[in-house]
Design an enzyme around this catalytic site. Structure first.
Site, PDB file in Angstrom:
ATOM      1  N   MET A  90       8.890   1.261   0.859  1.00  0.00           N
ATOM      2  CA  MET A  90       8.105   2.495   0.960  1.00  0.00           C
ATOM      3  C   MET A  90       7.245   2.483   2.213  1.00  0.00           C
ATOM      4  O   MET A  90       6.779   1.438   2.640  1.00  0.00           O
ATOM      5  CB  MET A  90       7.229   2.617  -0.296  1.00  0.00           C
ATOM      6  CG  MET A  90       6.330   3.828  -0.364  1.00  0.00           C
ATOM      7  SD  MET A  90       4.726   3.612   0.452  1.00  0.00           S
ATOM      8  CE  MET A  90       3.657   3.340  -0.955  1.00  0.00           C
ATOM      9  N   GLU A 219      -0.755   6.904  -9.754  1.00  0.00           N
ATOM     10  CA  GLU A 219      -1.545   5.666  -9.662  1.00  0.00           C
ATOM     11  C   GLU A 219      -2.458   5.561 -10.881  1.00  0.00           C
ATOM     12  O   GLU A 219      -3.171   6.513 -11.208  1.00  0.00           O
ATOM     13  CB  GLU A 219      -2.377   5.656  -8.380  1.00  0.00           C
ATOM     14  CG  GLU A 219      -3.371   4.488  -8.378  1.00  0.00           C
ATOM     15  CD  GLU A 219      -4.074   4.252  -7.058  1.00  0.00           C
ATOM     16  OE1 GLU A 219      -3.428   4.373  -6.012  1.00  0.00           O
ATOM     17  OE2 GLU A 219      -5.277   3.923  -7.099  1.00  0.00           O
TER      18      GLU A 219
HETATM   19  C1  GCO Z   1      -6.305   5.164  -2.847  1.00  0.00           C
HETATM   20  C2  GCO Z   1      -4.891   5.603  -2.609  1.00  0.00           C
HETATM   21  C3  GCO Z   1      -4.228   4.994  -1.449  1.00  0.00           C
HETATM   22  C4  GCO Z   1      -2.807   5.476  -1.293  1.00  0.00           C
HETATM   23  C5  GCO Z   1      -2.250   4.991  -0.023  1.00  0.00           C
HETATM   24  C6  GCO Z   1      -0.792   5.303   0.129  1.00  0.00           C
HETATM   25  O1  GCO Z   1      -6.496   4.249  -3.617  1.00  0.00           O
HETATM   26  O2  GCO Z   1      -7.194   5.772  -2.308  1.00  0.00           O
HETATM   27  O3  GCO Z   1      -4.177   5.238  -3.732  1.00  0.00           O
HETATM   28  O4  GCO Z   1      -4.253   3.615  -1.567  1.00  0.00           O
HETATM   29  O5  GCO Z   1      -2.012   5.030  -2.340  1.00  0.00           O
HETATM   30  O6  GCO Z   1      -2.987   5.573   0.986  1.00  0.00           O
HETATM   31  O7  GCO Z   1      -0.624   6.621   0.347  1.00  0.00           O
HETATM   32 MN    MN Z   2      -6.608   4.156  -5.700  1.00  0.00          MN
HETATM   33 MN    MN Z   3      -2.374   4.665  -4.359  1.00  0.00          MN
END
Ligand code: GCO
Ligand code: MN
Ligand code: MN
Length: 392
Positions: A90, A219
């Site tokens: 990724m 997430e």
């Molecule tokens: C955060 C976000 C970032 C993104 C990363 C990939 O924790 O603020 O999750 O970690 O996942 O920028 O796009």
């Molecule tokens: Mn995060």
């Molecule tokens: Mn993230």
């Protein structure tokens, strides 16, 4: 026992360069540990049994690097990948650090900022594909607002759609076999970020020109910040065929985005998440978007990385125990009973159903021993059930 929870590349564990490379900086304090070179990160993670690393363009190549510097950095990085067998499944773009993005990238009012964001993303897609990436993540960190009088959220959605449509066409034009994964977050760094949760993106994807190219990257920390049940969110993404990637970490409710070591806080929910990923046939990377406590030194970073992977494997083993536990399974069979599907609609079925006399008292009196079931899950997670044995 120890070897049993030692990861191998077949487990498909990945980390971002920005995760193990996190220097402990926060809004109130400077870095507490040294930067770790991307090549060192690749080598150390390979030793620990990881499958790959992911990066934002500027995690690898500084934003102001010359072409010569870029080629040198990418060459060294590629060599480390080849030598270790590590993959880059990724890649993504940093559209949040540079002050040019202070009021958004794809959703900025300023067409020059939107143009620069597209340019930076196309270049980062080229870099990602050059290193083997198959998934491209979009996290709109600055795509939001503090002052709702200033920006129209419907315009923001339209601009974001224009950008994703443009970049899908770019990927097609270049014959890149890339799939896009949209990552939601309710707030931080913006007061409010557009598309605050994964389900918002699932709805948005259907309005794109190429919805088949686009999925989600949920997430744990972000859905937890929004007060949502991550297990349910991931289930919806999977059920709609849109779980293209996943950011695993941990997070206490009601706090800033902590990005804690996987399984450090929310074992029960994460047990169900791991069980879902393992049993659903999800074949993508298990990516840890987390970082070590600010109080750690560099050694602690590797303890952190090892911990994320080990806890995942322990929870995976717990899922196996759950499936093999006679008492849990017979209780589940009792609870679920005759869980068959109702017939599909036809006029005869509807007429019959409308005239049928239901015994409401019988429906209401059906026992549902969820207390017993949940206690068994808790005891399994606490390690006092060993699997098949029906405990006395
Ligand atoms: C955060 C976000 C970032 C993104 C990363 C990939 O924790 O603020 O999750 O970690 O996942 O920028 O796009
Ligand atoms: Mn995060
Ligand atoms: Mn993230």
């Amino acid at each position: 026992m120890f070897a049993m929870f030692t990861p191998t590349p077949a487990d498909k564990f990945t980390f971002g360069l920005w995760t193990v490379g996190h220097r402990g900086r926060d809004p109130f304090g400077e870095a507490t540990r040294e930067a770790i070179n991307p090549v060192t990160i690749v080598r150390r993670l390979a030793e620990l049994g990881a499958y790959g690393v992911n990066f934002h363009d500027n995690d690898l190549v500084p934003i102001d690097a010359s072409v010569i510097e870029r080629d040198h950095i990418v060459g060294e990085f590629r060599r480390a990948l080849t030598e270790t067998g590590m993959r880059v499944p990724m890649a993504t773009t940093n559209l949040f650090s540079d002050p040019a993005f202070k009021d958004g990238a794809f959703t900025s009012h300023d067409p020059r900022v939107r143009g620069y964001a597209l340019q930076k993303t196309m270049q980062a897609m080229d870099l990602g594909v050059e290193l083997g990436a198959e998934t491209y993540v979009f996290w709109g960190g600055r795509e939001g607002a503090e002052v709702d009088a200033a920006k129209d959220p419907m315009d923001a959605i339209k601009r974001f759609r224009d950008a994703i449509n443009f970049l899908c066409e770019y990927a097609r034009d270049q014959k890149y076999a890339l799939r896009f994964a949209l990552e939601a977050k309710p707030n931080e760094p913006r007061g409010d970020i557009y598309f605050a949760s994964t389900p918002a993106y699932l709805a948005f994807i259907q309005t794109l020109d190429h919805p088949e190219m686009v999925g989600v990257n949920p997430e744990f920390a972000h859905e937890q910040m929004a007060g949502l049940n991550f297990y349910h969110v991931v289930a919806q993404a999977l059920e709609s065929g849109k779980l293209f990637h996943i950011d695993l970490n941990d997070q206490k409710p009601g706090r800033f985005d902590q990005d804690l070591r996987f399984g450090s806080e929310s074992l029960k929910t994460l047990f169900f998440v791991v069980k879902l990923l393992e049993e659903s046939g999800y074949s993508g990377p298990r990516h840890f978007d987390a970082h070590a406590y600010r109080s750690e030194n560099t050694d602690g970073v590797w303890d952190f990385a090892r911990g994320c992977m080990r806890t995942y494997l322990i929870l995976k083993d717990k899922a196996r125990q759950f499936a093999e536990d006679d008492e849990i399974q017979s209780l589940l069979a009792e609870i679920r009973g005759a869980d068959e599907r109702l017939p599909a609609y036809d006029r005869g079925v509807a007429t019959h159903l409308k005239g049928f006399v239901f015994d409401r008292a019988a429906l209401a009196s059906r026992p549902l021993p969820y207390e017993r079931l949940d206690q068994l899950v808790i005891e399994l997670l606490m390690g006092v059930r060993t699997g098949k044995r029906v405990s006395g």
